[in-house]
Design an enzyme around this catalytic site. Structure first.
Site, PDB file in Angstrom:
ATOM      1  N   SER A  90       0.824  -1.207   0.000  1.00  0.00           N
ATOM      2  CA  SER A  90       0.000   0.000   0.000  1.00  0.00           C
ATOM      3  C   SER A  90       0.860   1.259   0.000  1.00  0.00           C
ATOM      4  O   SER A  90       2.004   1.261   0.455  1.00  0.00           O
ATOM      5  CB  SER A  90      -0.905   0.025   1.227  1.00  0.00           C
TER       6      SER A  90
HETATM    7  N1  SAH Z   1      -0.308  -5.246   3.967  1.00  0.00           N
HETATM    8  C1  SAH Z   1       0.459  -5.517   2.778  1.00  0.00           C
HETATM    9  C2  SAH Z   1      -0.297  -5.185   1.505  1.00  0.00           C
HETATM   10  C3  SAH Z   1      -1.102  -6.322   1.154  1.00  0.00           C
HETATM   11  S1  SAH Z   1      -1.899  -6.409  -0.388  1.00  0.00           S
HETATM   12  C4  SAH Z   1       1.802  -4.836   2.794  1.00  0.00           C
HETATM   13  O1  SAH Z   1       2.097  -4.084   3.730  1.00  0.00           O
HETATM   14  O2  SAH Z   1       2.585  -5.091   1.899  1.00  0.00           O
HETATM   15  C5  SAH Z   1      -3.181  -7.521   0.129  1.00  0.00           C
HETATM   16  C6  SAH Z   1      -2.742  -8.920   0.480  1.00  0.00           C
HETATM   17  O3  SAH Z   1      -3.889  -9.610   0.928  1.00  0.00           O
HETATM   18  C7  SAH Z   1      -2.204  -9.711  -0.704  1.00  0.00           C
HETATM   19  O4  SAH Z   1      -0.914 -10.168  -0.393  1.00  0.00           O
HETATM   20  C8  SAH Z   1      -3.197 -10.855  -0.876  1.00  0.00           C
HETATM   21  O5  SAH Z   1      -2.602 -12.063  -1.282  1.00  0.00           O
HETATM   22  C9  SAH Z   1      -3.773 -10.966   0.527  1.00  0.00           C
HETATM   23  N2  SAH Z   1      -5.086 -11.601   0.606  1.00  0.00           N
HETATM   24  C10 SAH Z   1      -6.128 -11.518  -0.258  1.00  0.00           C
HETATM   25  N3  SAH Z   1      -7.166 -12.255   0.178  1.00  0.00           N
HETATM   26  C11 SAH Z   1      -6.781 -12.836   1.341  1.00  0.00           C
HETATM   27  C12 SAH Z   1      -7.394 -13.725   2.271  1.00  0.00           C
HETATM   28  N4  SAH Z   1      -8.637 -14.192   2.095  1.00  0.00           N
HETATM   29  N5  SAH Z   1      -6.693 -14.100   3.358  1.00  0.00           N
HETATM   30  C13 SAH Z   1      -5.418 -13.663   3.557  1.00  0.00           C
HETATM   31  N6  SAH Z   1      -4.776 -12.820   2.718  1.00  0.00           N
HETATM   32  C14 SAH Z   1      -5.444 -12.421   1.619  1.00  0.00           C
END
Ligand code: SAH
EC number: 2.1.1.77
Length: 238
Positions: A90
């Protein structure tokens, strides 16, 4: 987090020694220090992030070590960046905004859904006692775990798993941050929140036609109250 501070400053000091053993300037140890400082001033303080602990954490966590090596030069820009597998880290402002909304104390236990790069987890780890983070994609979970361990974050536990189930073993949480967008608020996550705790979650449809709101929900003995809603764009929670 005194223990972590000690580890990471040790690391920087160690890395900053030249082969002859002469300590170099702090900027030589962390060439991105000034970019990070500018990011805090121009992207966070200017836009209203006020909590000094959040600003300190954002000024400390080396964001460039959470992005792919070829994108390091862009790590402190005012935008999200790709981290592989169609996912993104993000924008710094969003990370700071969500962290501030969570109202963490040094005693807080936090759950993050969507570990991704591990960057948001590191920021949370600077402020809370313990962070649990769930990631759906095994390679991202493994990579984030490795990055966080290398930086000495001993109070973060990453697990590969489905965020829609939450992480019941360590509930209730003082705060839950969801960094991928579900279509509606997952009730399981509200259940795993402590009374008085905060759930920060982007809700809605992804894509050009979709619209999402970042909701800030506080759990009360009677149910929950909504503290805010802000337009955002996150990857979908799958
Ligand atoms: N917080 C992260 C940004 C994450 S982007 C950072 O600081 O880099 C969102 C993430 O959520 C992705 O890696 C994706 O794979 C994950 N995601 C999507 N659906 C999910 C689910 N049902 N359970 C766990 N993770 C999930």
């Amino acid at each position: 987090m005194p223990v972590i501070n000690r580890f990471s400053s040790f690391r920087w000091r160690y890395l900053s020694r030249s082969p002859a053993g002469i300590p170099e300037s702090p900027d030589a140890a962390d060439p991105f220090a000034s970019q990070r400082e500018q990011m805090v001033k121009k992207q966070l303080i200017k836009r209203g992030i006020r909590d000094p602990r959040v600003l300190e954490a954002m000024g400390k966590v080396p964001r460039h070590l959470f992005v792919p090596p070829d994108l390091r030069d862009r790590a402190y820009r005012d935008c999200p960046l790709p981290i592989g597998y169609g996912q993104t880290i993000s924008q710094p402002y969003i990370v700071a905004f969500m962290t501030e909304a969570a109202h963490l104390t040094p005693e807080s236990v936090v759950l993050e859904i969507g570990t991704g790069s591990g960057y948001q987890a590191a920021v949370l780890a600077e402020l809370a006692r313990q962070v649990y983070s769930l990631e759906r994609l095994p390679p991202l979970a493994a990579q984030a775990q490795q990055t966080l361990a290398a930086l000495g974050y001993g109070n973060v536990e990453v697990r590969q798993g489905d965020g829609y189930q939450g992480w019941p073993e360590h509930a209730p949480y003082d705060a839950i941050l969801v960094t991928a967008a579900p279509p509606t608020v997952p009730t399981v996550l509200l259940e795993q929140l402590a009374v008085g705790g905060t759930l920060v979650v982007p809700v809605g449809e992804t894509g050009a036609q979709g619209s999402q709101s970042l909701l800030i929900l506080c759990k009360t003995a009677q149910g929950w109250v909504q503290k805010g809603a802000f337009p955002v764009q996150f990857v979908p929670m799958v």
